[in-house]
Design a protein around this motif. Sequence first.
Motif, PDB file in Angstrom:
ATOM      1  N   ASP A 199       0.820  -1.216   0.000  1.00 22.20           N
ATOM      2  CA  ASP A 199       0.000   0.000   0.000  1.00 22.20           C
ATOM      3  C   ASP A 199       0.850   1.259   0.000  1.00 22.20           C
ATOM      4  O   ASP A 199       0.506   2.258  -0.643  1.00 22.20           O
ATOM      5  CB  ASP A 199      -0.928   0.004   1.214  1.00 22.20           C
ATOM      6  N   HIS A 200       1.957   1.223   0.747  1.00 17.41           N
ATOM      7  CA  HIS A 200       2.843   2.387   0.771  1.00 17.41           C
ATOM      8  C   HIS A 200       3.462   2.621  -0.606  1.00 17.41           C
ATOM      9  O   HIS A 200       3.571   3.771  -1.061  1.00 17.41           O
ATOM     10  CB  HIS A 200       3.927   2.204   1.826  1.00 17.41           C
ATOM     11  N   HIS A 201       3.893   1.533  -1.258  1.00 18.80           N
ATOM     12  CA  HIS A 201       4.471   1.667  -2.601  1.00 18.80           C
ATOM     13  C   HIS A 201       3.440   2.255  -3.571  1.00 18.80           C
ATOM     14  O   HIS A 201       3.758   3.171  -4.357  1.00 18.80           O
ATOM     15  CB  HIS A 201       4.938   0.303  -3.103  1.00 18.80           C
ATOM     16  N   GLU A 202       2.213   1.756  -3.522  1.00 20.75           N
ATOM     17  CA  GLU A 202       1.178   2.264  -4.409  1.00 20.75           C
ATOM     18  C   GLU A 202       0.890   3.738  -4.131  1.00 20.75           C
ATOM     19  O   GLU A 202       0.710   4.532  -5.061  1.00 20.75           O
ATOM     20  CB  GLU A 202      -0.094   1.425  -4.264  1.00 20.75           C
ATOM     21  N   THR A 203       0.863   4.107  -2.862  1.00 20.44           N
ATOM     22  CA  THR A 203       0.616   5.516  -2.519  1.00 20.44           C
ATOM     23  C   THR A 203       1.755   6.395  -3.006  1.00 20.44           C
ATOM     24  O   THR A 203       1.519   7.493  -3.533  1.00 20.44           O
ATOM     25  CB  THR A 203       0.434   5.678  -1.001  1.00 20.44           C
ATOM     26  N   GLU A 204       2.989   5.930  -2.836  1.00 16.32           N
ATOM     27  CA  GLU A 204       4.129   6.711  -3.333  1.00 16.32           C
ATOM     28  C   GLU A 204       4.007   6.936  -4.837  1.00 16.32           C
ATOM     29  O   GLU A 204       4.276   8.047  -5.334  1.00 16.32           O
ATOM     30  CB  GLU A 204       5.443   6.007  -2.993  1.00 16.32           C
ATOM     31  N   GLU A 205       3.623   5.899  -5.565  1.00 16.00           N
ATOM     32  CA  GLU A 205       3.494   6.046  -7.018  1.00 16.00           C
ATOM     33  C   GLU A 205       2.378   7.024  -7.383  1.00 16.00           C
ATOM     34  O   GLU A 205       2.516   7.837  -8.312  1.00 16.00           O
ATOM     35  CB  GLU A 205       3.228   4.666  -7.655  1.00 16.00           C
ATOM     36  N   ILE A 206       1.272   6.960  -6.657  1.00 10.85           N
ATOM     37  CA  ILE A 206       0.177   7.911  -6.881  1.00 10.85           C
ATOM     38  C   ILE A 206       0.678   9.340  -6.657  1.00 10.85           C
ATOM     39  O   ILE A 206       0.398  10.253  -7.445  1.00 10.85           O
ATOM     40  CB  ILE A 206      -1.009   7.591  -5.953  1.00 10.85           C
ATOM     41  N   LEU A 207       1.426   9.518  -5.594  1.00 10.83           N
ATOM     42  CA  LEU A 207       1.918  10.855  -5.252  1.00 10.83           C
ATOM     43  C   LEU A 207       2.953  11.344  -6.264  1.00 10.83           C
ATOM     44  O   LEU A 207       2.917  12.505  -6.698  1.00 10.83           O
ATOM     45  CB  LEU A 207       2.511  10.817  -3.843  1.00 10.83           C
ATOM     46  N   ARG A 208       3.848  10.464  -6.685  1.00  9.43           N
ATOM     47  CA  ARG A 208       4.863  10.844  -7.688  1.00  9.43           C
ATOM     48  C   ARG A 208       4.202  11.285  -8.997  1.00  9.43           C
ATOM     49  O   ARG A 208       4.695  12.188  -9.680  1.00  9.43           O
ATOM     50  CB  ARG A 208       5.777   9.659  -7.983  1.00  9.43           C
ATOM     51  N   ASN A 209       3.120  10.618  -9.367  1.00  9.16           N
ATOM     52  CA  ASN A 209       2.472  10.879 -10.648  1.00  9.16           C
ATOM     53  C   ASN A 209       1.394  11.957 -10.578  1.00  9.16           C
ATOM     54  O   ASN A 209       0.743  12.240 -11.584  1.00  9.16           O
ATOM     55  CB  ASN A 209       1.848   9.581 -11.188  1.00  9.16           C
ATOM     56  N   SER A 210       1.240  12.558  -9.409  1.00  6.32           N
ATOM     57  CA  SER A 210       0.152  13.515  -9.207  1.00  6.32           C
ATOM     58  C   SER A 210       0.457  14.904  -9.761  1.00  6.32           C
ATOM     59  O   SER A 210      -0.447  15.708  -9.970  1.00  6.32           O
ATOM     60  CB  SER A 210      -0.163  13.638  -7.719  1.00  6.32           C
ATOM     61  N   GLY A 211       1.743  15.198  -9.959  1.00 10.62           N
ATOM     62  CA  GLY A 211       2.139  16.516 -10.431  1.00 10.62           C
ATOM     63  C   GLY A 211       2.471  17.499  -9.323  1.00 10.62           C
ATOM     64  O   GLY A 211       2.995  18.576  -9.581  1.00 10.62           O
ATOM     65  N   VAL A 212       2.194  17.141  -8.059  1.00 13.47           N
ATOM     66  CA  VAL A 212       2.496  18.007  -6.929  1.00 13.47           C
ATOM     67  C   VAL A 212       3.896  17.656  -6.399  1.00 13.47           C
ATOM     68  O   VAL A 212       4.377  16.533  -6.578  1.00 13.47           O
ATOM     69  CB  VAL A 212       1.430  17.827  -5.820  1.00 13.47           C
ATOM     70  N   ALA A 213       4.556  18.619  -5.768  1.00 11.15           N
ATOM     71  CA  ALA A 213       5.836  18.314  -5.116  1.00 11.15           C
ATOM     72  C   ALA A 213       5.580  17.363  -3.958  1.00 11.15           C
ATOM     73  O   ALA A 213       4.554  17.461  -3.271  1.00 11.15           O
ATOM     74  CB  ALA A 213       6.494  19.593  -4.610  1.00 11.15           C
ATOM     75  N   TRP A 214       6.508  16.434  -3.727  1.00 11.84           N
ATOM     76  CA  TRP A 214       6.307  15.417  -2.714  1.00 11.84           C
ATOM     77  C   TRP A 214       7.560  15.219  -1.876  1.00 11.84           C
ATOM     78  O   TRP A 214       8.676  15.567  -2.288  1.00 11.84           O
ATOM     79  CB  TRP A 214       5.897  14.082  -3.342  1.00 11.84           C
ATOM     80  N   THR A 215       7.370  14.663  -0.688  1.00 11.05           N
ATOM     81  CA  THR A 215       8.475  14.176   0.144  1.00 11.05           C
ATOM     82  C   THR A 215       8.025  12.864   0.751  1.00 11.05           C
ATOM     83  O   THR A 215       6.938  12.772   1.325  1.00 11.05           O
ATOM     84  CB  THR A 215       8.819  15.156   1.275  1.00 11.05           C
ATOM     85  N   MET A 216       8.867  11.828   0.632  1.00 10.57           N
ATOM     86  CA  MET A 216       8.563  10.534   1.242  1.00 10.57           C
ATOM     87  C   MET A 216       9.338  10.411   2.553  1.00 10.57           C
ATOM     88  O   MET A 216      10.578  10.457   2.565  1.00 10.57           O
ATOM     89  CB  MET A 216       8.946   9.380   0.318  1.00 10.57           C
ATOM     90  N   LEU A 217       8.595  10.294   3.624  1.00 14.14           N
ATOM     91  CA  LEU A 217       9.186  10.058   4.943  1.00 14.14           C
ATOM     92  C   LEU A 217       9.019   8.577   5.241  1.00 14.14           C
ATOM     93  O   LEU A 217       7.970   8.133   5.734  1.00 14.14           O
ATOM     94  CB  LEU A 217       8.476  10.915   5.987  1.00 14.14           C
ATOM     95  N   ARG A 218      10.042   7.809   4.918  1.00 11.76           N
ATOM     96  CA  ARG A 218       9.948   6.353   5.072  1.00 11.76           C
ATOM     97  C   ARG A 218      10.321   5.960   6.499  1.00 11.76           C
ATOM     98  O   ARG A 218      11.485   5.733   6.835  1.00 11.76           O
ATOM     99  CB  ARG A 218      10.846   5.664   4.042  1.00 11.76           C
ATOM    100  N   ASN A 219       9.285   5.889   7.329  1.00 11.34           N
ATOM    101  CA  ASN A 219       9.486   5.620   8.753  1.00 11.34           C
ATOM    102  C   ASN A 219       9.755   4.145   9.011  1.00 11.34           C
ATOM    103  O   ASN A 219       9.136   3.270   8.399  1.00 11.34           O
ATOM    104  CB  ASN A 219       8.242   6.034   9.543  1.00 11.34           C
ATOM    105  N   SER A 220      10.630   3.890   9.961  1.00 12.52           N
ATOM    106  CA  SER A 220      10.849   2.535  10.434  1.00 12.52           C
ATOM    107  C   SER A 220       9.783   2.181  11.473  1.00 12.52           C
ATOM    108  O   SER A 220       8.851   2.949  11.740  1.00 12.52           O
ATOM    109  CB  SER A 220      12.251   2.403  11.041  1.00 12.52           C
ATOM    110  N   ILE A 221       9.907   1.012  12.086  1.00 12.48           N
ATOM    111  CA  ILE A 221       8.992   0.580  13.145  1.00 12.48           C
ATOM    112  C   ILE A 221       9.267   1.411  14.393  1.00 12.48           C
ATOM    113  O   ILE A 221      10.415   1.709  14.727  1.00 12.48           O
ATOM    114  CB  ILE A 221       9.205  -0.917  13.456  1.00 12.48           C
TER     115      ILE A 221
END
Length: 309
Positions: A157-179
């Motif tokens: 789900d996180h991967h799919e969301t990242e792809e949605i965000l990358r392709n959205s046209g808006v500036a993005w930042t991925m905060l890949r949190n650990s456990i």
Amino acid sequence: MQARPRTVTLRAAAVLALALFLAAVAPSNAQTAASGEKIIVSGASGQLGELVVKELLARGVPAQNLILVSRTPEKLAEYAKLGAVTRFGDFEKPESLPAAYAGGTRMLLISISGGLGSRAQLHKNAIDAAIAAGVRHIAYTSFVALSRGDASGIGKDHHETEEILRNSGVAWTMLRNSIYSEVTIPQAAKFVADGRAVVPADEAKVGYVTRGDCAAAAAAVLATPGHENRIYDITGPELIGVREIAEAASAVTGKKIEVTTAAPGASPPQRFGPSLSVTSNHVEQLTGRPATSLRALYEANKSALLGST
């Protein structure tokens, strides 16, 4: 003269005092960076969300520049008294989101918990509404396993969301949190109570991170410039397994814990896989201070380790 009635709760008064003090001493560059931005925090009444709000206030972001969105906005009343805008918004009710995000320019999209099948679509509801409302930059709380190429389990789900965000046209930042490191506290308490700990033969250590460090990193991205289209691995300072948990718990409590290694095949299956064996210095890079150590976390939770309140 008649005394004014006390209409502010002790908790709200404490938050107000903290916000006023921190606003006075916060670095001016943080204030300048956020002065023209209206920052949306989704899930603002949750554990991580509220910590992010407090970190933003600590950085000198005016409460008036915060748009706090939650399914339970009544829990945010103390921040509304400071001047923050609090609104109802529910990813499962996309019709509620345009009004919730109106006027925002930056947004923290906190990933929701729940069924694996629907999370990416629910996140897309939020992303689409934010962009339509004029948001220019979205930071997303993703999952560190993606940095090792692991998109299985919750990583899907996180991967799919990242792809949605990358392709959205808006500036993005991925905060890949650990456990979160906090999940180890019950395990450490059991080691203290039993006086022993067993290291699985095939153990994969984890770069656990405190929830507070995740919040501080997110606030830094929202309140300072230069984070567009970047990925950060939000981890603790070291890889942690059973031995490290036992050693930190013993050092904090003064209780002896015998650590042994299980024979191959004799221990329970691993809880986490090797894709979580990731550490970085990104918390320090973003916040200006080192990530919280396991021992520091345990010092702050000593009573829980000893089984007392």
